[in-house]
Scaffold this motif. Structure first.
Motif, PDB file in Angstrom:
ATOM      1  N   GLU A   1      39.807  62.676  46.024  1.00  0.00           N
ATOM      2  CA  GLU A   1      39.750  61.602  44.959  1.00  0.00           C
ATOM      3  C   GLU A   1      39.139  60.580  45.189  1.00  0.00           C
ATOM      4  O   GLU A   1      39.224  59.728  46.302  1.00  0.00           O
ATOM      5  N   ARG A   2      38.495  59.830  44.265  1.00  0.00           N
ATOM      6  CA  ARG A   2      37.862  58.491  44.287  1.00  0.00           C
ATOM      7  C   ARG A   2      39.031  57.406  44.202  1.00  0.00           C
ATOM      8  O   ARG A   2      39.835  57.647  43.333  1.00  0.00           O
ATOM      9  N   ALA A   3      38.721  56.268  44.906  1.00  0.00           N
ATOM     10  CA  ALA A   3      39.352  55.220  44.821  1.00  0.00           C
ATOM     11  C   ALA A   3      39.544  54.690  43.199  1.00  0.00           C
ATOM     12  O   ALA A   3      38.488  54.862  42.633  1.00  0.00           O
ATOM     13  N   ILE A   4      40.613  54.219  42.827  1.00  0.00           N
ATOM     14  CA  ILE A   4      40.819  53.697  41.351  1.00  0.00           C
ATOM     15  C   ILE A   4      40.632  52.182  41.615  1.00  0.00           C
ATOM     16  O   ILE A   4      41.261  51.371  42.365  1.00  0.00           O
ATOM     17  N   THR A   5      39.853  51.677  40.809  1.00  0.00           N
ATOM     18  CA  THR A   5      39.469  50.128  40.735  1.00  0.00           C
ATOM     19  C   THR A   5      40.342  49.661  39.284  1.00  0.00           C
ATOM     20  O   THR A   5      40.389  50.272  38.284  1.00  0.00           O
ATOM     21  N   GLU A   6      41.097  48.895  39.558  1.00  0.00           N
ATOM     22  CA  GLU A   6      41.942  48.042  38.698  1.00  0.00           C
ATOM     23  C   GLU A   6      41.072  47.055  37.823  1.00  0.00           C
ATOM     24  O   GLU A   6      40.286  46.341  38.150  1.00  0.00           O
ATOM     25  N   VAL A   7      41.604  47.429  36.492  1.00  0.00           N
ATOM     26  CA  VAL A   7      40.716  46.449  35.347  1.00  0.00           C
ATOM     27  C   VAL A   7      41.539  45.907  34.676  1.00  0.00           C
ATOM     28  O   VAL A   7      42.447  46.751  34.124  1.00  0.00           O
ATOM     29  N   ALA A   8      41.438  44.712  34.240  1.00  0.00           N
ATOM     30  CA  ALA A   8      42.286  43.852  33.017  1.00  0.00           C
ATOM     31  C   ALA A   8      41.294  43.744  32.019  1.00  0.00           C
ATOM     32  O   ALA A   8      40.025  43.571  32.040  1.00  0.00           O
ATOM     33  N   VAL A   9      41.779  44.388  30.819  1.00  0.00           N
ATOM     34  CA  VAL A   9      41.227  44.435  29.493  1.00  0.00           C
ATOM     35  C   VAL A   9      41.740  43.672  28.353  1.00  0.00           C
ATOM     36  O   VAL A   9      42.950  43.767  27.989  1.00  0.00           O
ATOM     37  N   GLY A  10      41.293  42.814  27.726  1.00  0.00           N
ATOM     38  CA  GLY A  10      41.962  41.845  26.908  1.00  0.00           C
ATOM     39  C   GLY A  10      41.662  42.245  25.349  1.00  0.00           C
ATOM     40  O   GLY A  10      40.510  42.597  24.955  1.00  0.00           O
ATOM     41  N   VAL A  11      42.658  42.754  24.658  1.00  0.00           N
ATOM     42  CA  VAL A  11      42.379  43.125  23.194  1.00  0.00           C
ATOM     43  C   VAL A  11      43.081  41.937  22.401  1.00  0.00           C
ATOM     44  O   VAL A  11      43.978  41.724  22.109  1.00  0.00           O
ATOM     45  N   LEU A  12      41.990  41.070  21.880  1.00  0.00           N
ATOM     46  CA  LEU A  12      41.952  39.793  21.311  1.00  0.00           C
ATOM     47  C   LEU A  12      42.352  40.069  19.733  1.00  0.00           C
ATOM     48  O   LEU A  12      41.397  40.768  19.277  1.00  0.00           O
ATOM     49  N   VAL A  13      43.623  39.965  19.194  1.00  0.00           N
ATOM     50  CA  VAL A  13      43.836  40.303  17.740  1.00  0.00           C
ATOM     51  C   VAL A  13      43.736  38.971  17.062  1.00  0.00           C
ATOM     52  O   VAL A  13      44.554  38.234  17.404  1.00  0.00           O
TER      53      VAL A  13
END
Length: 141
Positions: free
Chosen positions: A3-15
């Motif tokens: 299994e490939r390593a998981i890259t953590e990503v922070a995502v902004g949902v600007l409302v």
């Protein structure tokens, strides 16, 4: 098969106060260039999701965000990477939006009019539809 390593990503949902949300295009030179997504980026060693999100939005958009409210997570297997997208809603920010990576921005509502939409963005639009009681398509094909 490993299994490939998981890259953590922070995502902004600007409302925005009127309920519209911010989408940005992926800049030239990046995988999926021209596709529309919620802004954010990789979490660096030692950063929390919230710290990474604040840094990424400062680097990409030139804004300072207020509180980041953890919302949903989603693992996506893209051809180039396996990523865990950590979506946070953001309701407060300061500064003028600047497209510091040559991307475009659009305030959107359902159904989203910009296209193409990044595959990892489509589930988020469906989450919005569920929250808002929106029936019908969430984006244009």
């Amino acid at each position: 098969m490993t299994e490939r390593a998981i890259t953590e990503v922070a995502v902004g949902v600007l409302v925005a106060p009127d309920g519209q949300f911010l989408l940005t295009s992926r800049p030239e030179g990046k995988v999926y260039a021209g596709y529309w997504e919620f802004p954010g980026g990789k979490v660096e060693a030692g950063e929390s999701i919230e710290q990474a999100l604040a840094r990424e939005l400062r680097e990409e958009l030139g804004i300072e965000i207020g509180a980041a409210h953890p919302w949903q997570t989603l693992v996506m297997d893209y051809p180039h990477a396996r990523v865990r997208l950590n979506f946070c809603k953001v309701f407060e920010w300061t500064g003028e939006f600047q497209m510091l990576e040559g991307q475009q921005m659009a305030w959107a509502q359902l159904p989203v009019q910009v296209r193409p939409v990044l595959p990892g963005t489509i589930p988020v639009l469906q989450w919005f539809a569920t929250e808002l009681g929106h029936a019908g398509p969430t984006h244009l094909d």
